[in-house]
Design a protein around this motif. Structure first.
Motif, mmCIF file in Angstrom:
data_model
loop_
_atom_site.group_PDB
_atom_site.id
_atom_site.type_symbol
_atom_site.label_atom_id
_atom_site.label_comp_id
_atom_site.label_asym_id
_atom_site.label_seq_id
_atom_site.Cartn_x
_atom_site.Cartn_y
_atom_site.Cartn_z
ATOM 1 N N ASP A 158 -0.012 -9.169 0.017
ATOM 2 C CA ASP A 158 -1.293 -8.660 -0.478
ATOM 3 C C ASP A 158 -1.197 -7.232 -1.034
ATOM 4 O O ASP A 158 -1.991 -6.860 -1.897
ATOM 5 N N MET A 159 -0.277 -6.414 -0.514
ATOM 6 C CA MET A 159 -0.299 -4.972 -0.818
ATOM 7 C C MET A 159 0.867 -4.489 -1.674
ATOM 8 O O MET A 159 0.935 -3.303 -1.993
ATOM 9 N N LYS A 160 1.773 -5.378 -2.025
ATOM 10 C CA LYS A 160 2.935 -4.965 -2.823
ATOM 11 C C LYS A 160 2.490 -4.247 -4.097
ATOM 12 O O LYS A 160 1.632 -4.754 -4.823
ATOM 13 N N GLY A 161 3.067 -3.060 -4.327
ATOM 14 C CA GLY A 161 2.729 -2.304 -5.534
ATOM 15 C C GLY A 161 1.481 -1.447 -5.396
ATOM 16 O O GLY A 161 1.177 -0.640 -6.265
ATOM 17 N N LYS A 162 0.743 -1.637 -4.286
ATOM 18 C CA LYS A 162 -0.524 -0.894 -4.135
ATOM 19 C C LYS A 162 -0.422 0.243 -3.133
ATOM 20 O O LYS A 162 -1.260 1.142 -3.131
ATOM 21 N N ILE A 163 0.571 0.169 -2.223
ATOM 22 C CA ILE A 163 0.705 1.210 -1.191
ATOM 23 C C ILE A 163 2.180 1.598 -1.070
ATOM 24 O O ILE A 163 3.058 0.800 -1.394
ATOM 25 N N PRO A 164 2.474 2.832 -0.619
ATOM 26 C CA PRO A 164 3.871 3.277 -0.608
ATOM 27 C C PRO A 164 4.697 2.762 0.567
ATOM 28 O O PRO A 164 5.914 2.686 0.457
ATOM 29 N N LEU A 165 4.054 2.398 1.697
ATOM 30 C CA LEU A 165 4.861 2.100 2.891
ATOM 31 C C LEU A 165 4.221 1.063 3.808
ATOM 32 O O LEU A 165 3.034 1.142 4.132
ATOM 33 N N ILE A 166 5.052 0.108 4.244
ATOM 34 C CA ILE A 166 4.679 -0.846 5.302
ATOM 35 C C ILE A 166 5.686 -0.664 6.430
ATOM 36 O O ILE A 166 6.899 -0.711 6.194
ATOM 37 N N ILE A 167 5.219 -0.452 7.642
ATOM 38 C CA ILE A 167 6.130 -0.395 8.792
ATOM 39 C C ILE A 167 6.185 -1.793 9.400
ATOM 40 O O ILE A 167 5.156 -2.376 9.741
ATOM 41 N N ASP A 168 7.417 -2.320 9.519
ATOM 42 C CA ASP A 168 7.604 -3.693 10.006
ATOM 43 C C ASP A 168 7.815 -3.690 11.516
ATOM 44 O O ASP A 168 8.869 -3.280 11.995
ATOM 45 N N GLY A 169 6.821 -4.164 12.251
ATOM 46 C CA GLY A 169 6.932 -4.236 13.709
ATOM 47 C C GLY A 169 6.934 -5.672 14.210
ATOM 48 O O GLY A 169 6.562 -5.930 15.353
ATOM 49 N N GLY A 170 7.328 -6.627 13.355
ATOM 50 C CA GLY A 170 7.367 -8.028 13.783
ATOM 51 C C GLY A 170 5.982 -8.648 13.799
ATOM 52 O O GLY A 170 5.037 -8.107 13.216
#
Ligand code: AMP
Ligand code: MG
Length: 345
Positions: free
Chosen positions: A157-169
């Motif tokens: 949903d957010m690819k290209g729209k926000i700089p960072l996703i933290i992956d916590g599983g």
């Protein structure tokens, strides 16, 4: 914009803090679902959360903290709030409090109350500690889509729209927090979640109401106590229909309805309990978990709803569980995914 997907680390938290302090957005895991965070005291940052999600401006955000001391400048507590915070924080309970002027109107959609929560997920806690800001964070999905319970869902949903996703599983609870109103007389659950009305009632020693629109559509001219209740939510592209009744009648009816759709050229499947997968093997069963484990169903639900879109389903028929305990949160989300369309077996 390039969207980075990073595992939790000291470096990740310091990069995330820089982004948040600079008015940017960071998606992060909580024990409920992934959140899309912004500095809650920065109105422009908050506006960009609404833009990234395509969220209507009149649907307020929840403010996340890691320490109760952060509340003092933000709000005053209604009666009963302190007892509930002591009992259930950190955890999946959001409480409406009376807002102080420092909280921008963009966060609360102009309401005099601000929703606050202290998440328990270690990554959310570490991030909130590192940035030391109150973080306004709705679920990190595009508005109207099922909430994200994995970093991959957020990326969709957010690819290209926000700089960072933290992956916590994968998120543990799997449905959003319980939202509780203590500001307008009797306690009212506006949105059911992992902390159940019974749990709240046992701490407060008083009866807890459940907002009428939790298990039915909002009536015409009815005011939504929680603005989010007005909107279509959690809905996959498919037409979802709930089938209720004794399972010896529900299972054959699910099969009949699904196969009829297939015969008409409509791609169709069923959502069913683990116990019924074998009996429904010829109509693309999607296992929502055991009927004896509503928490497991909550945990899986949004992932299953998102899969329906990936698979291009057009018609979906689902079993239901009793709307009790965590089952209330499950039936609220499933009900809304189905626009409360129900057939009795
Ligand atoms: P989300 O952030 O996507 O989990 O949605 C937050 C939910 O909390 C929405 O249903 C909002 O309408 C509700 N909410 C947030 N703040 C308030 C408030 N001040 N009064 C009533 N409902 C609220
Ligand atoms: Mg949401």
């Amino acid at each position: 914009m390039e969207t980075a997907l990073l595992l939790p680390s000291a470096e990740t938290y310091s990069r995330a803090s820089e982004i948040l302090s600079g008015g940017g957005l960071v998606a992060f895991p909580t024990e409920t679902v992934y959140g899309l965070g912004a500095n809650a005291l920065d109105s422009n940052a908050v506006l960009s959360v609404f833009a990234a999600k395509g969220r209507p401006a009149d649907n307020p955000l929840i403010v996340h903290i890691h320490d109760q001391a952060q509340l003092e400048p933000l709000c005053t507590l209604p009666e009963g709030a302190q007892e509930l915070m002591d009992a259930f924080w950190p955890g999946p309970l959001t409480i409406l409090c009376n807002k102080k002027p420092v909280v921008p109107d963009t966060v609360t959609a102009g309401l005099p109350t601000v929703a606050v929560r202290m998440p328990s997920h270690p990554v959310a806690r570490a991030l909130l500690q590192a940035c030391n800001l109150p973080v306004a964070a709705p679920s990190a999905n595009s508005s109207g889509r099922p909430s994200p319970t994995t970093a991959a869902h957020v990326m969709e949903d957010m690819k290209g729209k926000i700089p960072l996703i933290i992956d916590g599983g994968m998120c543990d609870v799997g449905v959003e927090s319980t939202v509780l109103d203590l500001c307008h007389g009797d306690p009212v659950v506006l949105r059911p979640g992992g902390i159940t009305p019974g749990m709240i009632s046992s701490v407060l020693g008083r009866n807890v109401q459940i907002a009428g629109s939790v298990l039915r559509p909002l009536r015409e001219n009815e005011t939504a106590l929680s603005p989010g209740m007005r909107y279509k939510h959690y809905a996959p592209h498919a037409v979802v229909t709930l089938v209720e009744g004794p399972s010896e009648r529900v299972v054959p009816l699910l099969r009949k309805l699904s196969l009829e759709q297939e015969a008409d050229g409509v791609k169709s499947c069923v959502l069913c309990f683990t116990e019924h997968v074998d009996q429904l093997s010829d109509c693309r069963p999607h296992d929502i978990g055991s009927f004896s484990d509503p928490s497991e169903i909550a945990h899986r639900l949004f992932d299953v709803l998102r899969k329906l879109d990936e698979e291009g389903m057009e018609a979906v028929f689902s079993e239901v569980i009793p709307p009790e305990g965590v089952g209330l949160a499950v039936m609220n989300r499933l009900g809304r995914a189905a626009a409360f369309r129900t057939i009795k077996a």
